[in-house]
Design a protein around this motif. Structure first.
Motif, PDB file in Angstrom:
ATOM      1  N   LEU A 134      21.275 -10.891   1.601  1.00 36.49           N
ATOM      2  CA  LEU A 134      21.926  -9.799   0.875  1.00 36.49           C
ATOM      3  C   LEU A 134      22.475 -10.279  -0.467  1.00 36.49           C
ATOM      4  O   LEU A 134      22.543  -9.505  -1.422  1.00 36.49           O
ATOM      5  N   ASP A 135      22.864 -11.572  -0.530  1.00 41.47           N
ATOM      6  CA  ASP A 135      23.322 -12.122  -1.808  1.00 41.47           C
ATOM      7  C   ASP A 135      22.219 -12.053  -2.861  1.00 41.47           C
ATOM      8  O   ASP A 135      22.494 -11.889  -4.053  1.00 41.47           O
ATOM      9  N   GLU A 136      20.962 -12.194  -2.415  1.00 43.85           N
ATOM     10  CA  GLU A 136      19.836 -12.114  -3.356  1.00 43.85           C
ATOM     11  C   GLU A 136      19.797 -10.749  -4.038  1.00 43.85           C
ATOM     12  O   GLU A 136      19.336 -10.616  -5.178  1.00 43.85           O
ATOM     13  N   LEU A 137      20.256  -9.744  -3.319  1.00 36.99           N
ATOM     14  CA  LEU A 137      20.284  -8.379  -3.867  1.00 36.99           C
ATOM     15  C   LEU A 137      21.634  -8.043  -4.477  1.00 36.99           C
ATOM     16  O   LEU A 137      21.837  -6.918  -4.955  1.00 36.99           O
ATOM     17  N   GLN A 138      22.561  -9.015  -4.412  1.00 38.85           N
ATOM     18  CA  GLN A 138      23.913  -8.833  -4.937  1.00 38.85           C
ATOM     19  C   GLN A 138      24.625  -7.649  -4.268  1.00 38.85           C
ATOM     20  O   GLN A 138      25.270  -6.824  -4.922  1.00 38.85           O
ATOM     21  N   ILE A 139      24.472  -7.581  -2.943  1.00 36.42           N
ATOM     22  CA  ILE A 139      25.168  -6.559  -2.169  1.00 36.42           C
ATOM     23  C   ILE A 139      25.870  -7.232  -0.996  1.00 36.42           C
ATOM     24  O   ILE A 139      25.574  -8.383  -0.642  1.00 36.42           O
ATOM     25  N   GLN A 140      26.803  -6.522  -0.383  1.00 34.49           N
ATOM     26  CA  GLN A 140      27.552  -7.038   0.764  1.00 34.49           C
ATOM     27  C   GLN A 140      27.138  -6.306   2.023  1.00 34.49           C
ATOM     28  O   GLN A 140      26.619  -5.185   1.980  1.00 34.49           O
ATOM     29  N   ALA A 141      27.393  -6.961   3.145  1.00 34.16           N
ATOM     30  CA  ALA A 141      27.090  -6.343   4.428  1.00 34.16           C
ATOM     31  C   ALA A 141      27.926  -5.081   4.612  1.00 34.16           C
ATOM     32  O   ALA A 141      29.054  -4.970   4.102  1.00 34.16           O
ATOM     33  N   SER A 142      27.396  -4.133   5.339  1.00 28.98           N
ATOM     34  CA  SER A 142      28.090  -2.874   5.582  1.00 28.98           C
ATOM     35  C   SER A 142      29.258  -3.077   6.552  1.00 28.98           C
ATOM     36  O   SER A 142      29.329  -4.076   7.277  1.00 28.98           O
ATOM     37  N   ASP A 143      30.159  -2.115   6.575  1.00 27.57           N
ATOM     38  CA  ASP A 143      31.292  -2.169   7.502  1.00 27.57           C
ATOM     39  C   ASP A 143      30.807  -2.204   8.947  1.00 27.57           C
ATOM     40  O   ASP A 143      31.423  -2.853   9.801  1.00 27.57           O
ATOM     41  N   MET A 144      29.719  -1.508   9.234  1.00 31.19           N
ATOM     42  CA  MET A 144      29.178  -1.500  10.592  1.00 31.19           C
ATOM     43  C   MET A 144      28.786  -2.901  11.026  1.00 31.19           C
ATOM     44  O   MET A 144      29.090  -3.334  12.153  1.00 31.19           O
ATOM     45  N   THR A 145      28.106  -3.622  10.125  1.00 26.13           N
ATOM     46  CA  THR A 145      27.664  -4.974  10.451  1.00 26.13           C
ATOM     47  C   THR A 145      28.860  -5.907  10.593  1.00 26.13           C
ATOM     48  O   THR A 145      28.919  -6.734  11.520  1.00 26.13           O
ATOM     49  N   LEU A 146      29.837  -5.804   9.688  1.00 29.12           N
ATOM     50  CA  LEU A 146      31.031  -6.646   9.764  1.00 29.12           C
ATOM     51  C   LEU A 146      31.799  -6.389  11.056  1.00 29.12           C
ATOM     52  O   LEU A 146      32.276  -7.320  11.715  1.00 29.12           O
ATOM     53  N   SER A 147      31.925  -5.136  11.422  1.00 35.40           N
ATOM     54  CA  SER A 147      32.640  -4.778  12.648  1.00 35.40           C
ATOM     55  C   SER A 147      31.925  -5.344  13.875  1.00 35.40           C
ATOM     56  O   SER A 147      32.569  -5.867  14.801  1.00 35.40           O
ATOM     57  N   LEU A 148      30.587  -5.256  13.874  1.00 37.47           N
ATOM     58  CA  LEU A 148      29.822  -5.812  14.997  1.00 37.47           C
ATOM     59  C   LEU A 148      30.033  -7.316  15.091  1.00 37.47           C
ATOM     60  O   LEU A 148      30.289  -7.859  16.188  1.00 37.47           O
ATOM     61  N   TYR A 149      29.957  -7.989  13.964  1.00 38.79           N
ATOM     62  CA  TYR A 149      30.086  -9.446  13.947  1.00 38.79           C
ATOM     63  C   TYR A 149      31.470  -9.872  14.442  1.00 38.79           C
ATOM     64  O   TYR A 149      31.607 -10.792  15.266  1.00 38.79           O
ATOM     65  N   GLU A 150      32.523  -9.198  13.971  1.00 41.19           N
ATOM     66  CA  GLU A 150      33.862  -9.533  14.417  1.00 41.19           C
ATOM     67  C   GLU A 150      34.028  -9.286  15.900  1.00 41.19           C
ATOM     68  O   GLU A 150      34.654 -10.061  16.619  1.00 41.19           O
TER      69      GLU A 150
END
Length: 386
Positions: free
Chosen positions: A362-378
């Protein structure tokens, strides 16, 4: 001795050409006519080895006659005769066609006759070989052609080999007709799609040549009447319209609505997909079809992974997620599938690794992970600690 038909609306031009051909000692003129309509009829009746066609004729010009002949099973070679260089005679410089400029020159005519002799001899050899194939095929169980469009473009018949493309445009013409199965494509559409930058008349000659090549090459596989022509429209015969692309598209469409889908049906569908449509080719006209198939395979892999998750089959869920990632390397949903699959398998180190891999992508596209993905990871980290 080569047999020839001459077509020109100028009587003296016919007589001069016949005289010069007679003087070569290689050609026997078996018919003359003054317009394209009669030329087309006479070719069908007399079946000459070669037709010398004046381009400028009333009713139906020489190019139109050649197009009609190229859309049939005619073995007649074509030589164009013209007083005008405006038709870009370089368009006729290929193995199937030749041209003569008026006023006729003896040396140039002799070269043309030599060229026609070689083409006729080659055609007769091909006909003998094709007859052997047809005879052998008649004594065998009928074999259906195998048409592959996903990955490499290929046509083969079991026991008879694989078609060898003479030119890239012959392959492209076949690919266009095959991917538009069930449709009859107008000549002018083919000209616009395959030769968009060429003069109309020159493009018609190119199309005529490609159709001739395609018919001839498919006959070598025992496939008669493979290219259908009617009302200025082209299509492939029914056996050649069956392809891996068609099977995949129709299988994917048959999985709707989602409630009727099980893992086994989805597996069969995704296993039909053997690679990107026209993988090694750059066909501008195919962009929509390529996007459609890529979207379809990604949707089926996502559904398959979700079914495996519901069944608790985390190994297959991970495999489906990895395959989805191959098609769409920036797809967050694919990374979420992998993280959940590895967590379900107890491989928490892999969860962290996948999360890091996603972050780099995602850094290659200069974007951040979505809240859904962050919530899943946590949430997965918390589950590990507990």
């Amino acid at each position: 001795m080569i047999t020839a038909l001459l077509a020109d609306d100028e009587e003296h031009a016919l007589s001069l050409l016949e005289l010069l051909l007679h003087q070569t000692g290689e050609v026997k003129v078996i018919g003359r006519c003054g317009n394209g309509i009669d030329a087309l009829e006479q070719v069908g009746l007399l079946k000459p080895d070669v037709a010398f066609l004046d381009i400028e004729m009333p009713g139906m010009n020489g190019l139109e006659v050649a197009e009609r002949l190229g859309s049939s099973v005619s073995a007649t070679q074509i030589v164009f005769v013209t007083a005008y260089d405006r038709y870009a005679v370089s368009a006729f410089e290929n193995d199937a066609l030749d041209y003569l400029l008026k006023p006729l020159e003896v040396d140039r005519l002799n070269r043309t006759v030599g060229r026609v002799k070689r083409a006729v001899a080659h055609r007769r050899t091909e006909d003998r070989e094709a007859a052997v194939v047809r005879t052998a095929a008649a004594s065998e169980t009928s074999a259906e052609p195998q048409v592959q469009l996903l990955g490499e473009v290929q046509v083969s018949v079991e026991g008879r080999g694989r078609l060898k493309w003479r030119t890239s445009k012959e392959k492209e013409l076949f690919a266009y007709l095959a991917v538009h199965y069930g449709s009859r494509i107008h000549r002018d559409v083919l000209l616009d799609e395959l030769w968009p930058d060429e003069h109309y008349q020159k493009a018609k000659v190119y199309l005529h040549t490609c159709v001739s090549y395609l018919r001839r090459d498919l006959r070598h596989l025992g496939l008669e009447d493979a290219v259908v022509y009617e009302d200025e429209k082209y299509s492939l015969s029914a056996p050649l319209e069956r392809s891996d692309y068609r099977e995949f598209v129709e299988a994917a469409a048959g999985l709707l609505p989602p409630g009727s889908v099980n893992a086994e049906r989805l597996e069969r569908t995704v296993n039909l997909y053997s690679g990107r449509l026209f993988r090694s080719e750059d066909y501008q006209w195919a962009d929509d079809e390529i996007r459609h198939t890529e979207t379809a395979i990604e949707a089926q892999l996502l559904r398959l992974a979700q079914l495996y998750e519901g069944e608790g089959d985390f190994g297959r869920m991970i495999a489906a997620g990895r395959r989805l990632l191959q098609h769409s390397p920036y797809n967050e949903e694919a990374y979420r599938i992998l993280m959940k699959g590895y967590a379900g398998s107890g491989k928490h180190d892999e969860v962290y690794r996948v999360y890091g891999e996603m972050g780099r992508r995602l850094d290659e596209l200069q974007i951040q992970a979505s809240d859904m993905t962050l919530s899943l990871y946590e949430g997965l980290k918390v589950r590990k600690k507990s």
